[in-house]
Write a protein that holds these residues in place. Structure first.
Motif, PDB file in Angstrom:
ATOM      1  N   LEU A   1       0.828  -1.205   0.000  1.00 13.59           N
ATOM      2  CA  LEU A   1       0.000   0.000   0.000  1.00 13.59           C
ATOM      3  C   LEU A   1       0.866   1.260   0.000  1.00 13.59           C
ATOM      4  O   LEU A   1       1.900   1.311   0.671  1.00 13.59           O
ATOM      5  N   PRO A   2       0.442   2.292  -0.712  1.00 14.49           N
ATOM      6  CA  PRO A   2       1.233   3.536  -0.784  1.00 14.49           C
ATOM      7  C   PRO A   2       1.228   4.259   0.560  1.00 14.49           C
ATOM      8  O   PRO A   2       0.273   4.156   1.339  1.00 14.49           O
ATOM      9  N   PRO A   3       2.288   5.003   0.853  1.00 16.87           N
ATOM     10  CA  PRO A   3       2.344   5.750   2.124  1.00 16.87           C
ATOM     11  C   PRO A   3       1.346   6.898   2.132  1.00 16.87           C
ATOM     12  O   PRO A   3       1.080   7.513   1.101  1.00 16.87           O
ATOM     13  N   VAL A   4       0.778   7.170   3.317  1.00 14.08           N
ATOM     14  CA  VAL A   4      -0.106   8.321   3.514  1.00 14.08           C
ATOM     15  C   VAL A   4       0.286   8.993   4.824  1.00 14.08           C
ATOM     16  O   VAL A   4       0.972   8.403   5.663  1.00 14.08           O
ATOM     17  N   GLU A   5      -0.171  10.225   5.005  1.00  9.99           N
ATOM     18  CA  GLU A   5       0.191  11.010   6.180  1.00  9.99           C
ATOM     19  C   GLU A   5      -0.823  10.839   7.312  1.00  9.99           C
ATOM     20  O   GLU A   5      -1.923  10.317   7.113  1.00  9.99           O
ATOM     21  N   ASN A   6      -0.437  11.307   8.491  1.00  9.45           N
ATOM     22  CA  ASN A   6      -1.359  11.390   9.623  1.00  9.45           C
ATOM     23  C   ASN A   6      -2.579  12.211   9.223  1.00  9.45           C
ATOM     24  O   ASN A   6      -2.461  13.313   8.691  1.00  9.45           O
ATOM     25  N   GLY A   7      -3.785  11.649   9.468  1.00  7.93           N
ATOM     26  CA  GLY A   7      -5.025  12.358   9.133  1.00  7.93           C
ATOM     27  C   GLY A   7      -5.389  12.304   7.666  1.00  7.93           C
ATOM     28  O   GLY A   7      -6.274  13.064   7.228  1.00  7.93           O
ATOM     29  N   ALA A   8      -4.767  11.434   6.866  1.00 11.69           N
ATOM     30  CA  ALA A   8      -5.102  11.316   5.437  1.00 11.69           C
ATOM     31  C   ALA A   8      -6.602  11.133   5.275  1.00 11.69           C
ATOM     32  O   ALA A   8      -7.216  10.315   5.962  1.00 11.69           O
ATOM     33  N   SER A   9      -7.195  11.890   4.341  1.00 12.54           N
ATOM     34  CA  SER A   9      -8.666  11.892   4.250  1.00 12.54           C
ATOM     35  C   SER A   9      -9.211  11.716   2.837  1.00 12.54           C
ATOM     36  O   SER A   9     -10.426  11.734   2.649  1.00 12.54           O
ATOM     37  N   LYS A  10      -8.365  11.542   1.839  1.00 10.12           N
ATOM     38  CA  LYS A  10      -8.875  11.348   0.478  1.00 10.12           C
ATOM     39  C   LYS A  10      -9.591  10.004   0.395  1.00 10.12           C
ATOM     40  O   LYS A  10      -9.007   8.968   0.679  1.00 10.12           O
ATOM     41  N   PRO A  11     -10.861  10.002  -0.033  1.00 10.65           N
ATOM     42  CA  PRO A  11     -11.617   8.740  -0.052  1.00 10.65           C
ATOM     43  C   PRO A  11     -11.062   7.721  -1.039  1.00 10.65           C
ATOM     44  O   PRO A  11     -11.205   6.519  -0.839  1.00 10.65           O
ATOM     45  N   THR A  12     -10.426   8.203  -2.110  1.00  8.01           N
ATOM     46  CA  THR A  12      -9.856   7.304  -3.111  1.00  8.01           C
ATOM     47  C   THR A  12      -8.496   7.838  -3.542  1.00  8.01           C
ATOM     48  O   THR A  12      -8.351   9.032  -3.791  1.00  8.01           O
ATOM     49  N   ILE A  13      -7.504   6.949  -3.615  1.00 10.86           N
ATOM     50  CA  ILE A  13      -6.184   7.338  -4.117  1.00 10.86           C
ATOM     51  C   ILE A  13      -5.695   6.284  -5.101  1.00 10.86           C
ATOM     52  O   ILE A  13      -6.234   5.170  -5.160  1.00 10.86           O
TER      53      ILE A  13
ATOM     54  N   LYS B   1      -7.122   8.186  11.063  1.00 15.07           N
ATOM     55  CA  LYS B   1      -7.554   9.106  12.113  1.00 15.07           C
ATOM     56  C   LYS B   1      -6.434  10.099  12.389  1.00 15.07           C
ATOM     57  O   LYS B   1      -5.256   9.726  12.427  1.00 15.07           O
ATOM     58  N   GLU B   2      -6.813  11.362  12.583  1.00 22.05           N
ATOM     59  CA  GLU B   2      -5.804  12.385  12.808  1.00 22.05           C
ATOM     60  C   GLU B   2      -5.452  12.474  14.287  1.00 22.05           C
ATOM     61  O   GLU B   2      -6.318  12.672  15.142  1.00 22.05           O
ATOM     62  N   MET B   3      -4.183  12.318  14.596  1.00 22.45           N
ATOM     63  CA  MET B   3      -3.705  12.442  15.969  1.00 22.45           C
ATOM     64  C   MET B   3      -3.411  13.898  16.294  1.00 22.45           C
ATOM     65  O   MET B   3      -3.024  14.673  15.409  1.00 22.45           O
ATOM     66  N   ASN B   4      -3.569  14.251  17.554  1.00 20.40           N
ATOM     67  CA  ASN B   4      -3.224  15.610  17.965  1.00 20.40           C
ATOM     68  C   ASN B   4      -1.697  15.773  18.004  1.00 20.40           C
ATOM     69  O   ASN B   4      -0.939  14.804  17.852  1.00 20.40           O
TER      70      ASN B   4
ATOM     71  N   ARG C   1       1.787   7.326  11.951  1.00 22.87           N
ATOM     72  CA  ARG C   1       0.335   7.484  11.911  1.00 22.87           C
ATOM     73  C   ARG C   1      -0.331   6.198  12.398  1.00 22.87           C
ATOM     74  O   ARG C   1       0.280   5.117  12.432  1.00 22.87           O
ATOM     75  N   ILE C   2      -1.613   6.324  12.751  1.00 18.58           N
ATOM     76  CA  ILE C   2      -2.445   5.160  13.048  1.00 18.58           C
ATOM     77  C   ILE C   2      -2.756   4.445  11.734  1.00 18.58           C
ATOM     78  O   ILE C   2      -2.861   5.072  10.682  1.00 18.58           O
ATOM     79  N   ILE C   3      -2.890   3.134  11.772  1.00 21.49           N
ATOM     80  CA  ILE C   3      -3.199   2.397  10.550  1.00 21.49           C
ATOM     81  C   ILE C   3      -4.538   2.853   9.975  1.00 21.49           C
ATOM     82  O   ILE C   3      -5.444   3.274  10.706  1.00 21.49           O
TER      83      ILE C   3
END
Length: 387
Positions: free
Chosen positions: A204-216, A243-246, A333-335
């Motif tokens: 799976l491609p890397p994503v950031e904390n709080g990633a929110s794009k429904p489709t990539i 989920k976005e962490m504080n 980030r959280i999974i």
């Protein structure tokens, strides 16, 4: 409108002990259901051939810190409501699923009542505990199952474990002191090796904390048998959202070494400065001060191991939860929802509804599809055997 659903007097009924559920009373149907759909709703025996489900398990679960709350106790009692469907509809086959702790909850009385109720209805009954990791997912997930088959039917057998998985033999202690195990331990081997975190999400491609794009874009190729089976070379991925962490939790995770088994105990004992200028302890105060009473809070703020497996999938992954090992092996980030779905064995094309919390809840409550498939094959074999 309400639609009367009285039982067929021609169908024999036996007493249903200790279950004060009026299954034969009127079934009220909401006005918003179209009339054309009403005819599709089963009314009575013998319109239903198979009932399966998992009554809410949070009341029985050892992972629920509030399992003595009033709502958890209400959830426990829903077992009776679920059994009332079997009593009323009298399906040919019935399958109940719940957490491992269901067997020992309330000193086993709830479990024994469930078995006694099905036997009193005249069903053949088989019960046992299965480990999902032995059926093709990279996750430790022990679940209790009860099969029931009507007189004259062949009672489905248990599927045989197909993957080696480090787990003790899952025993149910019987009243006479003996024990029963639905499946043999895989310590002596199995046809296939265990699945790993890398096998499951390594492509799976890397994503950031709080990633929110429904489709990539997928932008990769499956590199394991599991990845090819679960989705193959798909052009896009859905729900690869996190989920976005504080800020403080993000700092804490960045201080967790990228090594297998690292968790909060690997934090340096120091203070960190937030963007507001506030200085705070890197290690949450409650963890070292209560660790002795809670198995050292093992796994909290923990990273997954590429060559290991996922812990039991929960409905709300968070670093301070009962299953705190919810952090990507390499990324801070959280999974993601998609990674959680893969840990359960959901195909890549499966779609979940609602916001990110709802999607995690749907995944965490599910029976892993590979285990469900193995049970379904045994049901098919039982039906074929009769013919």
């Amino acid at each position: 409108m309400c639609r009367s659903s009285k039982p067929d007097p021609a169908v024999p009924r036996r007493a249903f002990p200790a279950v004060a559920v009026a299954a034969a009373t009127d079934v009220c149907i909401s006005n918003n259901i179209k009339d054309r759909k009403l005819d599709q709703i089963p009314i009575a025996h013998p319109e239903v051939e198979f009932i399966n489900g998992g009554p809410p398990c949070q009341g029985f679960s050892g992972m629920n810190r509030f399992n003595q709350s009033p709502w958890s106790k209400v959830q426990c009692e829903m077992i009776l409501a679920f059994l009332s469907f079997a009593e009323y509809f009298r399906p040919r086959f019935f399958l109940l699923e719940n957490v491992r702790n269901f067997v020992s909850f309330n000193k086993g009385q709830t479990f024994r009542l469930t078995l006694a109720s099905l036997l009193e209805m005249g069903y053949q009954v088989r019960f046992g505990i299965l480990e999902a990791g032995a059926f093709g997912v990279a996750q430790s997930r022990k679940r209790a199952f009860i099969w029931a088959a009507a007189p004259g039917e062949t009672l489905p057998d248990w599927p045989e474990p197909m993957h080696v998985f480090a787990s003790p033999e899952l025993k149910i202690i019987l009243p006479d002191g003996k024990y029963y195990a639905a499946a043999m331990s895989t310590d002596g081997g199995a046809p296939f090796r265990s699945m790993t975190v890398r096998d499951t999400i390594g492509d799976l491609p890397p994503v950031e904390n709080g990633a929110s794009k429904p489709t990539i874009q997928y932008g990769s190729e499956p590199v394991s048998w599991f990845q090819k089976k679960i989705g193959g070379a798909t052009p896009s991925l859905s729900d690869h959202i996190a989920k976005e962490m504080n800020e403080l939790n993000l700092i804490r995770y960045r201080h967790i070494p990228k090594r297998p088994g690292c968790d909060w105990k690997d934090h340096p004992d120091e203070k960190v400065k937030l963007s507001t200028g506030q200085m705070v302890e890197l290690i949450p105060w409650c963890l070292p001060n209560t660790a002795r009473r809670h198995n050292q809070w093992k796994g909290l703020y923990g990273r997954l191991d590429w060559e290991g497996n996922f812990p039991t999938s929960v409905t709300d992954p968070q670093p301070m939860g009962k299953v705190g090992m919810c952090f990507h092996p390499d990324q801070d980030r959280i999974i993601t929802v998609h990674e959680c779905a893969r840990s359960q064995g959901f195909p890549d094309g499966y779609r979940f509804a609602g916001n990110i919390q709802s999607k995690h809840r749907q995944i965490g409550n599910a029976v892993p599809p590979p285990l469900a498939y193995a049970l379904g094959r045994k049901l098919k074999q039982a039906i074929d055997a009769k013919h």
